[in-house]
Motif scaffolding. Sequence first.
Motif, PDB file in Angstrom:
ATOM      1  N   ALA A  98      11.936   3.800  -3.537  1.00  0.00           N
ATOM      2  CA  ALA A  98      12.976   3.109  -3.204  1.00  0.00           C
ATOM      3  C   ALA A  98      12.758   2.095  -1.834  1.00  0.00           C
ATOM      4  CB  ALA A  98      13.866   4.771  -2.550  1.00  0.00           C
ATOM      5  N   LEU A  99      11.533   2.841  -0.642  1.00  0.00           N
ATOM      6  CA  LEU A  99      10.727   2.015   0.015  1.00  0.00           C
ATOM      7  C   LEU A  99      10.324   0.555  -0.257  1.00  0.00           C
ATOM      8  CD1 LEU A  99      10.348   2.044   3.312  1.00  0.00           C
ATOM      9  CD2 LEU A  99       8.956   3.483   2.922  1.00  0.00           C
ATOM     10  N   GLY A 100       9.596   1.098  -1.720  1.00  0.00           N
ATOM     11  CA  GLY A 100       8.667  -0.072  -2.247  1.00  0.00           C
ATOM     12  C   GLY A 100      10.239  -1.341  -2.258  1.00  0.00           C
ATOM     13  N   ARG A 101      11.427  -0.798  -3.016  1.00  0.00           N
ATOM     14  CA  ARG A 101      12.423  -2.123  -2.993  1.00  0.00           C
ATOM     15  C   ARG A 101      12.661  -2.299  -2.102  1.00  0.00           C
ATOM     16  NH1 ARG A 101      14.145   1.801  -7.379  1.00  0.00           N
ATOM     17  NH2 ARG A 101      15.358   3.106  -6.320  1.00  0.00           N
ATOM     18  N   ALA A 102      13.475  -1.709  -1.239  1.00  0.00           N
ATOM     19  CA  ALA A 102      13.955  -1.617  -0.091  1.00  0.00           C
ATOM     20  C   ALA A 102      12.826  -3.369   0.565  1.00  0.00           C
ATOM     21  CB  ALA A 102      14.223  -1.089   1.214  1.00  0.00           C
ATOM     22  N   VAL A 103      11.528  -3.208   0.933  1.00  0.00           N
ATOM     23  CA  VAL A 103      11.039  -4.117   1.373  1.00  0.00           C
ATOM     24  C   VAL A 103      10.079  -5.181   0.487  1.00  0.00           C
ATOM     25  CG1 VAL A 103      10.022  -2.767   3.197  1.00  0.00           C
ATOM     26  CG2 VAL A 103       8.613  -2.368   1.087  1.00  0.00           C
ATOM     27  N   ASN A 104      10.554  -4.635  -0.686  1.00  0.00           N
ATOM     28  CA  ASN A 104      10.202  -6.056  -2.204  1.00  0.00           C
ATOM     29  C   ASN A 104       8.763  -6.136  -2.633  1.00  0.00           C
ATOM     30  OD1 ASN A 104      12.679  -7.050  -2.250  1.00  0.00           O
ATOM     31  ND2 ASN A 104      12.395  -8.783  -1.046  1.00  0.00           N
ATOM     32  N   ARG A 105       8.241  -4.483  -2.424  1.00  0.00           N
ATOM     33  CA  ARG A 105       6.949  -4.839  -2.858  1.00  0.00           C
ATOM     34  C   ARG A 105       6.871  -3.641  -3.773  1.00  0.00           C
ATOM     35  NH1 ARG A 105       6.627  -8.045  -0.600  1.00  0.00           N
ATOM     36  NH2 ARG A 105       4.925  -9.209   1.142  1.00  0.00           N
ATOM     37  N   PRO A 106       5.524  -3.380  -5.064  1.00  0.00           N
ATOM     38  CA  PRO A 106       5.751  -2.741  -6.207  1.00  0.00           C
ATOM     39  C   PRO A 106       5.155  -1.410  -4.912  1.00  0.00           C
ATOM     40  CG  PRO A 106       3.830  -4.555  -6.107  1.00  0.00           C
ATOM     41  CD  PRO A 106       5.190  -5.367  -5.276  1.00  0.00           C
ATOM     42  N   THR A 107       4.827  -0.460  -5.636  1.00  0.00           N
ATOM     43  CA  THR A 107       4.836   1.169  -4.720  1.00  0.00           C
ATOM     44  C   THR A 107       3.806   1.912  -6.876  1.00  0.00           C
ATOM     45  OG1 THR A 107       6.274   2.031  -5.924  1.00  0.00           O
ATOM     46  CG2 THR A 107       5.723   1.179  -3.516  1.00  0.00           C
ATOM     47  N   PRO A 108       2.969   1.138  -6.987  1.00  0.00           N
ATOM     48  CA  PRO A 108       1.874   1.856  -7.845  1.00  0.00           C
ATOM     49  C   PRO A 108       0.886   3.306  -7.342  1.00  0.00           C
ATOM     50  CG  PRO A 108       0.766  -0.395  -7.507  1.00  0.00           C
ATOM     51  CD  PRO A 108       2.513  -0.265  -6.757  1.00  0.00           C
ATOM     52  N   LEU A 109       0.377   2.943  -6.798  1.00  0.00           N
ATOM     53  CA  LEU A 109      -0.585   4.103  -6.019  1.00  0.00           C
ATOM     54  C   LEU A 109      -0.271   4.783  -5.828  1.00  0.00           C
ATOM     55  CD1 LEU A 109      -1.780   0.882  -3.225  1.00  0.00           C
ATOM     56  CD2 LEU A 109      -2.516   1.636  -6.110  1.00  0.00           C
ATOM     57  N   LEU A 116       0.990  -1.353   0.114  1.00  0.00           N
ATOM     58  CA  LEU A 116      -0.471  -0.003  -0.555  1.00  0.00           C
ATOM     59  C   LEU A 116       0.900   1.189  -0.053  1.00  0.00           C
ATOM     60  CD1 LEU A 116      -2.687  -1.145   2.660  1.00  0.00           C
ATOM     61  CD2 LEU A 116      -3.071  -1.011   0.155  1.00  0.00           C
ATOM     62  N   GLY A 117       1.815   0.959  -0.178  1.00  0.00           N
ATOM     63  CA  GLY A 117       3.189   2.329  -0.172  1.00  0.00           C
ATOM     64  C   GLY A 117       2.089   2.831  -1.374  1.00  0.00           C
ATOM     65  N   ALA A 118       2.538   4.461  -0.989  1.00  0.00           N
ATOM     66  CA  ALA A 118       2.411   5.395  -2.611  1.00  0.00           C
ATOM     67  C   ALA A 118       2.988   6.568  -2.457  1.00  0.00           C
ATOM     68  CB  ALA A 118       0.321   5.394  -2.340  1.00  0.00           C
ATOM     69  N   ARG A 119       3.157   7.173  -3.379  1.00  0.00           N
ATOM     70  CA  ARG A 119       3.654   8.581  -3.510  1.00  0.00           C
ATOM     71  C   ARG A 119       2.777   9.336  -3.033  1.00  0.00           C
ATOM     72  NH1 ARG A 119       2.234  11.033  -8.558  1.00  0.00           N
ATOM     73  NH2 ARG A 119       1.426  10.067 -10.260  1.00  0.00           N
ATOM     74  N   PRO A 136      19.552  14.088  -0.923  1.00  0.00           N
ATOM     75  CA  PRO A 136      17.387  14.709  -0.330  1.00  0.00           C
ATOM     76  C   PRO A 136      16.972  13.498  -2.123  1.00  0.00           C
ATOM     77  CG  PRO A 136      18.819  16.617  -1.225  1.00  0.00           C
ATOM     78  CD  PRO A 136      20.271  15.653  -0.897  1.00  0.00           C
ATOM     79  N   VAL A 137      16.020  13.277  -2.075  1.00  0.00           N
ATOM     80  CA  VAL A 137      14.513  12.259  -3.132  1.00  0.00           C
ATOM     81  C   VAL A 137      13.806  12.978  -2.870  1.00  0.00           C
ATOM     82  CG1 VAL A 137      16.547  10.632  -2.872  1.00  0.00           C
ATOM     83  CG2 VAL A 137      14.858  10.923  -1.495  1.00  0.00           C
ATOM     84  N   THR A 138      13.366  13.195  -4.841  1.00  0.00           N
ATOM     85  CA  THR A 138      11.579  12.871  -3.911  1.00  0.00           C
ATOM     86  C   THR A 138      11.227  12.349  -3.547  1.00  0.00           C
ATOM     87  OG1 THR A 138      11.050  12.604  -5.784  1.00  0.00           O
ATOM     88  CG2 THR A 138      12.020  14.460  -6.732  1.00  0.00           C
ATOM     89  N   ASN A 139       9.564  13.030  -3.584  1.00  0.00           N
ATOM     90  CA  ASN A 139       8.353  11.879  -2.703  1.00  0.00           C
ATOM     91  C   ASN A 139       8.153  10.646  -3.534  1.00  0.00           C
ATOM     92  OD1 ASN A 139       5.548  11.257  -2.485  1.00  0.00           O
ATOM     93  ND2 ASN A 139       6.564  10.887  -0.375  1.00  0.00           N
ATOM     94  N   ALA A 140       8.671  11.123  -5.061  1.00  0.00           N
ATOM     95  CA  ALA A 140       8.699  10.002  -5.380  1.00  0.00           C
ATOM     96  C   ALA A 140       9.410   8.724  -5.829  1.00  0.00           C
ATOM     97  CB  ALA A 140       8.276   9.963  -7.143  1.00  0.00           C
ATOM     98  N   GLU A 141      10.667   9.526  -5.846  1.00  0.00           N
ATOM     99  CA  GLU A 141      12.298   8.804  -5.181  1.00  0.00           C
ATOM    100  C   GLU A 141      12.008   7.264  -4.584  1.00  0.00           C
ATOM    101  OE1 GLU A 141      15.366  11.104  -8.183  1.00  0.00           O
ATOM    102  OE2 GLU A 141      14.690  11.673  -6.548  1.00  0.00           O
ATOM    103  N   ALA A 162      18.289   0.561   2.941  1.00  0.00           N
ATOM    104  CA  ALA A 162      18.928  -0.846   4.157  1.00  0.00           C
ATOM    105  C   ALA A 162      18.839  -1.106   5.123  1.00  0.00           C
ATOM    106  CB  ALA A 162      19.836  -1.491   2.986  1.00  0.00           C
ATOM    107  N   PHE A 163      19.477  -0.016   6.012  1.00  0.00           N
ATOM    108  CA  PHE A 163      20.134   0.208   7.311  1.00  0.00           C
ATOM    109  C   PHE A 163      18.814   0.083   7.843  1.00  0.00           C
ATOM    110  CE2 PHE A 163      19.973   3.821  10.309  1.00  0.00           C
ATOM    111  CZ  PHE A 163      20.378   3.017  11.434  1.00  0.00           C
ATOM    112  N   ALA A 164      17.744   0.732   7.638  1.00  0.00           N
ATOM    113  CA  ALA A 164      16.485   1.445   8.253  1.00  0.00           C
ATOM    114  C   ALA A 164      15.335   0.459   8.368  1.00  0.00           C
ATOM    115  CB  ALA A 164      16.031   2.813   8.032  1.00  0.00           C
ATOM    116  N   THR A 165      15.197  -0.238   7.832  1.00  0.00           N
ATOM    117  CA  THR A 165      14.966  -1.640   6.995  1.00  0.00           C
ATOM    118  C   THR A 165      14.696  -2.871   7.827  1.00  0.00           C
ATOM    119  OG1 THR A 165      15.065  -1.680   5.045  1.00  0.00           O
ATOM    120  CG2 THR A 165      13.574  -0.091   6.041  1.00  0.00           C
TER     121      THR A 165
END
Length: 302
Positions: A236-247, A184-187, A227-232, A294-297
């Motif tokens: 990145a968080l989706g990748r860190a937890v192995n889930r897509p983030t299309p929302l 349920l990760g979403a930009r 620093p990164v954009t919210n979309a980035e 990677a550290f924080a998850t």
Amino acid sequence: MATSIIAVAGSSGLIGSALVYALRATNRRALRIVRRPPSTADEVFWNPDTGEFDADVLRGVDAVVNLCGVNVGQKRWSGAFKQSLRDSRIDPTEVLAEAVVEAGVPVLVNASAVGYYGDTRDRTADESAPPGEGFLAQLCQDWEAATAPAINDGARVVLARTGLVLSPSGGILSRLRPLFSLGLGARLGNGRQYMSWITLEDEVRALLFAIDNDALSGPVNFTGPAPVTNAEFTAALGRAVNRPTPLMVPGFALRTLLGEFADEGLLGGQRAIPAALERAGFQFRHNTIGEALAFATSTVES
Ligand SMILES: NC(=O)c1ccc[n+]([C@@H]2O[C@H](COP(=O)([O-])OP(=O)(O)OC[C@H]3O[C@@H](n4cnc5c(N)ncnc54)[C@H](OP(=O)(O)O)[C@@H]3O)[C@@H](O)[C@H]2O)c1
């Protein structure tokens, strides 16, 4: 050499508890300034609501680190809650700054936030950037101004303008990670707003560096170098937890749910860069959002 003594207000919080742990692990004495009756010889009492604080307890202390304040993302921003955000920072900071003067403490490291810069869009903000507009920007200016007694008396005062602290054990990720893990990760909104982040490990390392480093004073961005954009961030968080983030969560929905905090805290952002820390020679352990997540998850399940 005598053990240095560092007094910490807000020591039960995310950053404060990690700082106290790190101080003790590096053989310094951490004196916790607590809002309840002290229970050990390493605790001293204050009442930040009334300003009650005996400055004498700071005699011989090498630095005060002030991390106190009601959590900004804790509730919807009602008028009363916004007042409590101010009341729990500005007057208590002044109380500590005056005590620093009275007790002759040479260093005050005081929390502030990158919210100082307002919504920077894609402009980078080093420490020379002007203050922005909005409730948070004004709060940060008034919070920093409350350190004036210590600055005017010649103490070395570091204004730690902190970005989002990424930690395996609390803070923003403890709210986001469960959602992202469920897919349920979403930009947020258009996702172009910048997010300045720092890992808890680097935040604590930078606080220790600021305590020790005479070259640092005044505003210092406590943010990672990229620093990164919210979309980035979302990707990145989706990748860190192995889930897509299309929302995507539309801005109007966030505004309805969270009020003013949506615009200032989530749909706007800061592209702050740690110019002062880097100039002073600080080396980050986590330089990219990928390394940070990677550290924080990885370390502790939230
Ligand atoms: N975490 C972040 O992403 C972030 C980003 C930018 C700026 N900051 C700032 O850095 C500081 C520390 O952040 P944090 O994440 O460690 O915050 P936190 O976990 O919310 O802890 C803040 C601490 O402040 C004290 N406190 C709570 N209510 C208070 C009140 N009414 N009056 C006085 N003190 C009160 C408490 O410590 P005691 O019970 O020990 O008194 C609490 O544990 C805060 O001022 C925060 O605004 C944090």
